[in-house]
Design a protein around this motif. Structure first.
Motif, PDB file in Angstrom:
ATOM      1  N   ARG A  93      34.013   0.543   5.144  1.00  0.00           N
ATOM      2  CA  ARG A  93      33.880   2.641   5.315  1.00  0.00           C
ATOM      3  C   ARG A  93      33.927   1.925   7.528  1.00  0.00           C
ATOM      4  O   ARG A  93      34.207   3.016   7.780  1.00  0.00           O
ATOM      5  CB  ARG A  93      32.753   3.170   5.528  1.00  0.00           C
ATOM      6  CG  ARG A  93      32.401   3.140   3.738  1.00  0.00           C
ATOM      7  CD  ARG A  93      31.522   4.328   3.517  1.00  0.00           C
ATOM      8  NE  ARG A  93      30.090   3.516   4.141  1.00  0.00           N
ATOM      9  CZ  ARG A  93      29.093   3.642   4.028  1.00  0.00           C
ATOM     10  NH1 ARG A  93      29.087   5.022   3.432  1.00  0.00           N
ATOM     11  NH2 ARG A  93      28.252   2.936   3.742  1.00  0.00           N
ATOM     12  N   TRP A  94      33.931   0.711   7.787  1.00  0.00           N
ATOM     13  CA  TRP A  94      33.302   0.717   8.464  1.00  0.00           C
ATOM     14  C   TRP A  94      35.537   1.135   9.371  1.00  0.00           C
ATOM     15  O   TRP A  94      35.114   0.850  10.653  1.00  0.00           O
ATOM     16  CB  TRP A  94      32.973  -0.525   9.685  1.00  0.00           C
ATOM     17  CG  TRP A  94      34.191  -1.574   9.040  1.00  0.00           C
ATOM     18  CD1 TRP A  94      34.615  -2.826   7.899  1.00  0.00           C
ATOM     19  CD2 TRP A  94      35.358  -2.632   9.812  1.00  0.00           C
ATOM     20  NE1 TRP A  94      35.630  -3.313   7.938  1.00  0.00           N
ATOM     21  CE2 TRP A  94      36.165  -3.596   9.155  1.00  0.00           C
ATOM     22  CE3 TRP A  94      36.504  -2.120  11.577  1.00  0.00           C
ATOM     23  CZ2 TRP A  94      37.601  -4.144   9.185  1.00  0.00           C
ATOM     24  CZ3 TRP A  94      37.189  -3.251  11.659  1.00  0.00           C
ATOM     25  CH2 TRP A  94      38.049  -4.079  10.894  1.00  0.00           C
TER      26      TRP A  94
ATOM     27  N   HIS B 142      26.906  -0.295  14.145  1.00  0.00           N
ATOM     28  CA  HIS B 142      25.426   0.041  13.490  1.00  0.00           C
ATOM     29  C   HIS B 142      26.137  -0.118  12.057  1.00  0.00           C
ATOM     30  O   HIS B 142      24.676  -0.437  11.848  1.00  0.00           O
ATOM     31  CB  HIS B 142      25.345   1.676  13.945  1.00  0.00           C
ATOM     32  CG  HIS B 142      26.658   2.330  13.169  1.00  0.00           C
ATOM     33  ND1 HIS B 142      26.688   2.616  11.698  1.00  0.00           N
ATOM     34  CD2 HIS B 142      27.886   3.249  13.540  1.00  0.00           C
ATOM     35  CE1 HIS B 142      27.733   3.482  11.701  1.00  0.00           C
ATOM     36  NE2 HIS B 142      28.641   3.804  12.789  1.00  0.00           N
ATOM     37  N   PHE B 143      26.912  -0.591  11.909  1.00  0.00           N
ATOM     38  CA  PHE B 143      27.483  -0.860  10.542  1.00  0.00           C
ATOM     39  C   PHE B 143      26.532  -2.516  10.224  1.00  0.00           C
ATOM     40  O   PHE B 143      25.795  -2.914   9.301  1.00  0.00           O
ATOM     41  CB  PHE B 143      28.885  -1.061   9.511  1.00  0.00           C
ATOM     42  CG  PHE B 143      29.345   0.149   9.899  1.00  0.00           C
ATOM     43  CD1 PHE B 143      29.338   1.000   8.475  1.00  0.00           C
ATOM     44  CD2 PHE B 143      29.816   0.189  10.533  1.00  0.00           C
ATOM     45  CE1 PHE B 143      29.386   1.631   7.844  1.00  0.00           C
ATOM     46  CE2 PHE B 143      30.997   1.812   9.905  1.00  0.00           C
ATOM     47  CZ  PHE B 143      30.097   2.079   8.559  1.00  0.00           C
TER      48      PHE B 143
ATOM     49  N   GLU C  75      24.025  -3.548  12.248  1.00  0.00           N
ATOM     50  CA  GLU C  75      22.673  -3.554  12.442  1.00  0.00           C
ATOM     51  C   GLU C  75      22.304  -2.812  10.965  1.00  0.00           C
ATOM     52  O   GLU C  75      21.141  -3.369  10.777  1.00  0.00           O
ATOM     53  CB  GLU C  75      22.224  -2.695  13.560  1.00  0.00           C
ATOM     54  CG  GLU C  75      20.736  -2.437  13.921  1.00  0.00           C
ATOM     55  CD  GLU C  75      20.374  -1.428  14.844  1.00  0.00           C
ATOM     56  OE1 GLU C  75      18.992  -1.428  15.623  1.00  0.00           O
ATOM     57  OE2 GLU C  75      20.804  -0.695  15.258  1.00  0.00           O
ATOM     58  N   THR C  76      22.126  -2.335  10.475  1.00  0.00           N
ATOM     59  CA  THR C  76      22.127  -1.926   8.622  1.00  0.00           C
ATOM     60  C   THR C  76      22.697  -2.542   8.006  1.00  0.00           C
ATOM     61  O   THR C  76      21.188  -3.408   7.347  1.00  0.00           O
ATOM     62  CB  THR C  76      22.899  -0.880   8.427  1.00  0.00           C
ATOM     63  OG1 THR C  76      23.609   0.634   9.087  1.00  0.00           O
ATOM     64  CG2 THR C  76      22.820   0.047   6.604  1.00  0.00           C
ATOM     65  N   LEU C  77      23.481  -3.895   7.656  1.00  0.00           N
ATOM     66  CA  LEU C  77      23.450  -4.833   7.326  1.00  0.00           C
ATOM     67  C   LEU C  77      22.396  -6.143   7.028  1.00  0.00           C
ATOM     68  O   LEU C  77      21.914  -6.308   6.658  1.00  0.00           O
ATOM     69  CB  LEU C  77      24.601  -5.610   7.759  1.00  0.00           C
ATOM     70  CG  LEU C  77      25.292  -7.105   6.755  1.00  0.00           C
ATOM     71  CD1 LEU C  77      24.852  -7.103   4.981  1.00  0.00           C
ATOM     72  CD2 LEU C  77      26.460  -7.640   6.944  1.00  0.00           C
ATOM     73  N   ALA C  78      21.980  -6.131   9.031  1.00  0.00           N
ATOM     74  CA  ALA C  78      21.248  -7.080   9.309  1.00  0.00           C
ATOM     75  C   ALA C  78      19.855  -6.796   8.324  1.00  0.00           C
ATOM     76  O   ALA C  78      18.504  -7.677   8.326  1.00  0.00           O
ATOM     77  CB  ALA C  78      21.254  -7.457  10.323  1.00  0.00           C
TER      78      ALA C  78
ATOM     79  N   ALA D  27      21.253  -9.016  17.290  1.00  0.00           N
ATOM     80  CA  ALA D  27      21.025  -9.217  18.356  1.00  0.00           C
ATOM     81  C   ALA D  27      22.646  -8.890  19.375  1.00  0.00           C
ATOM     82  O   ALA D  27      23.683  -8.767  19.040  1.00  0.00           O
ATOM     83  CB  ALA D  27      21.366 -10.740  19.401  1.00  0.00           C
ATOM     84  N   SER D  28      22.252  -7.533  19.416  1.00  0.00           N
ATOM     85  CA  SER D  28      22.740  -6.759  20.526  1.00  0.00           C
ATOM     86  C   SER D  28      23.140  -7.536  21.839  1.00  0.00           C
ATOM     87  O   SER D  28      22.466  -7.448  22.945  1.00  0.00           O
ATOM     88  CB  SER D  28      23.049  -5.417  20.803  1.00  0.00           C
ATOM     89  OG  SER D  28      23.804  -3.926  21.689  1.00  0.00           O
TER      90      SER D  28
END
Length: 285
Positions: free
Chosen positions: A126-127, A240-241, A243-246, A255-256
């Motif tokens: 969906r990204w 955010h995809f 971060e959700t996966l992580a 790490a952002s």
């Protein structure tokens, strides 16, 4: 200094470059259909790792020979590991190469020490729609209109004009891949060696089928080795995809990298280097 050689791997000639000493690591470039540009990342870690870089089949300095599918690209990686006689290695990648690293870790978990997922798109397809919107929003109104017009006509122009159209589309896309517009000229240009639209389309379509497969998604969530998800905070590919996966993996770090886009080591080299070195050191100590 990297030692370059062309190897016969899995039925195709692949260009490779090896540098450094320490824990074995491979870096997979993006695309699909591109070629290696990850020397700056290798330089950040080559006192900790013996780093292998290569041009994936189809483009760059490697042979333009298929098949072009994810399984073949994963098997190319495994054959490279065997050639260099590494028992296990850290598998890293950028953009599409980050997805390739995940696919390799799923198929060969006992050969994977850890995974570096740099500015990838994860396993939630969906990204795409959000990415397209982010990219258009990063362009000026006139650039946005030009981009949409060229996208609409690119399949309906003559071959010579089509190359000019694709070149301009790549230029406009590059402008959206940075936080600081002054850094655009420091991004990889992909004009020195051949790129493969065929590999891009075929491998890209196959990777889409992987990311839409719930079994593959669950296999990624179940990975038992450490995974570093490193992403530019201003990358149009939605962070955010990732971060959700992580958050779904038991042994992941996220790490952002602030004020950076799709090539965070270009805009924030110190932050990227520190994050990579912390992660790699945690695997070797």
């Amino acid at each position: 200094m990297a030692q370059e050689q062309v190897l016969q791997i899995n039925g195709v000639h692949l260009w490779t470059a090896v540098q450094g000493t320490g824990q074995p690591m491979v870096l997979c470039h993006g695309g699909p259909g591109g070629y290696d540009y990850l020397a700056p990342v290798a330089d950040m870690t080559s006192d900790l790792c013996r780093v292998v870089r290569y041009d994936q089949r189809g483009s760059g300095r490697s042979e333009a020979a298929g098949p072009y599918d994810v399984s073949t690209f994963v098997n190319d990686l495994e054959r490279l590991r065997k050639f260099f006689n590494f028992e296990r290695w850290i598998v890293g990648g950028h953009s599409w190469g980050a997805g390739l690293a995940l696919a390799y870790a799923v198929k060969f978990p006992t050969r994977t020490i850890a995974v570096l997922h740099i500015a990838g798109t994860g396993v939630d397809d969906r990204w795409h729609s959000e990415y397209r919107e982010n990219r258009l929003n990063a362009l000026s109104e006139s650039e946005r209109e030009e981009y949409q017009r060229l996208r609409a006509q690119r399949e309906h122009v003559e071959s010579t004009e089509q190359e000019q159209t694709l070149c301009r589309l790549r230029t406009l896309s590059r402008m959206t891949d940075v936080f600081d517009s002054n850094q655009v000229d420091n991004l990889p240009s992909f004009d020195e060696y051949p790129v493969s639209d065929e590999a891009n389309k075929k491998v890209g379509a196959d990777w889409k089928s992987y990311t839409e497969n719930p079994e593959f998604q669950q296999s990624v969530y179940n990975l038992s080795m450490p995974v570093l998800f490193l992403h530019g905070a201003c990358d149009p590919r939605p962070i955010h995809f990732i971060e959700t996966l992580a958050s779904k993996l038991s042994y992941s770090r996220f790490a952002s990298i602030p004020e950076s886009g799709h090539y965070p080591w270009v805009e924030k080299p110190d932050e990227v280097k520190a994050a990579l070195r912390r992660f790699i050191r945690s695997q070797v100590m």
